[in-house]
Design a protein around this motif. Structure first.
Motif: not given
Ligand SMILES: Cc1cc2nc3c(=O)[nH]c(=O)nc-3n(C[C@H](O)[C@H](O)[C@H](O)COP(=O)(O)O)c2cc1C
Length: 206
Positions: A151-154, A192-194
């Motif tokens: 998934t990717c949260w966007m 990486p996480r802070k």
């Molecule tokens: C509220 C929120 C909004 C995000 N929006 C986007 C987005 O619009 N496009 C995208 O590619 N990733 C998006 N992300 C994913 C983050 O970039 C990603 O969670 C972060 O870089 C950490 O990587 P990981 O999810 O692989 O751990 C979003 C994440 C969150 C929590």
């Protein structure tokens, strides 16, 4: 997989296999995810699961995000990273299904001179709906991971919320996030996480 590994190993996936996700698998993920906590147990969220032709139209609408997002990305990242991100937005990584998470549309008015109480009283309806929906979304991400799905949260597609709602025929709701979902066709490294995000009081210093 234990919950700690599930949380740590979930990644944002931006490239998907061209393989259908069975509806039963999706339905189970969403049913379980809907057990998320919600403020006042309102559960005033809605998930829209989209595939097929309508998904193609939705992806076209979401691709328009690039116009708004590109200048922002260019300030933050090197050119290669900008191009990868823009390419992802053009196709959503070929995900077979897109989930849209909505809350009711609540208009709030906040001004800089408001104190915290006034501000909270004005925005609580929207704020509580938003953060409850975030709990639901994190559940979806983790349950999907447990099923071998990516998934990717966007939230960047909120730039083109009007275009998305028009394509979907949705009115009177606010878009919280867009979530492409499908079988991952990549294994991205963990960003990486802070450190120092927890302040310990009355505990041993860590
Ligand atoms: C509220 C929120 C909004 C995000 N929006 C986007 C987005 O619009 N496009 C995208 O590619 N990733 C998006 N992300 C994913 C983050 O970039 C990603 O969670 C972060 O870089 C950490 O990587 P990981 O999810 O692989 O751990 C979003 C994440 C969150 C929590």
């Amino acid at each position: 997989m234990d919950i700690s590994a599930l949380i740590r190993e979930r990644r944002s996936i931006r490239k998907y296999h061209d393989r259908e996700v069975p509806q039963e698998v999706l339905a189970k993920i969403l049913e379980d995810a809907l057990w998320a906590p919600s403020a006042l147990n309102r559960q005033n969220w809605q998930i829209v699961a989209v595939r097929g032709e309508q998904k193609e139209k939705l992806v076209e609408a979401i691709a328009k995000t690039n116009k708004y997002f590109k200048p922002h990305l260019e300030k933050l990242f090197p050119e290669k990273m900008v191009n990868i991100t823009l390419q992802f937005f053009r196709t959503l990584g070929g995900a077979p299904v897109i989930l849209l998470v909505y809350i009711p549309k609540i208009i709030v008015e906040i001004h800089p001179e408001m104190n915290n109480l006034e501000r909270y009283q004005n925005e609580q309806g929207r704020l509580l709906s938003f953060i409850s929906a975030a709990a639901l979304i994190q559940n979806i991400l983790l349950l999907a991971k447990a099923e071998g799905l990516g998934t990717c949260w966007m939230t960047a597609p909120k730039h083109v919320e009007d275009e998305i709602n028009e394509v979907m025929g949705i009115e009177g709701k606010e878009l919280v996030s867009v979530i492409p979902i499908g079988y991952p066709d990549q294994k991205p490294p963990a960003p990486p996480r802070k450190d120092n995000k927890v302040r310990w009081i009355g505990f041993e210093q860590k």
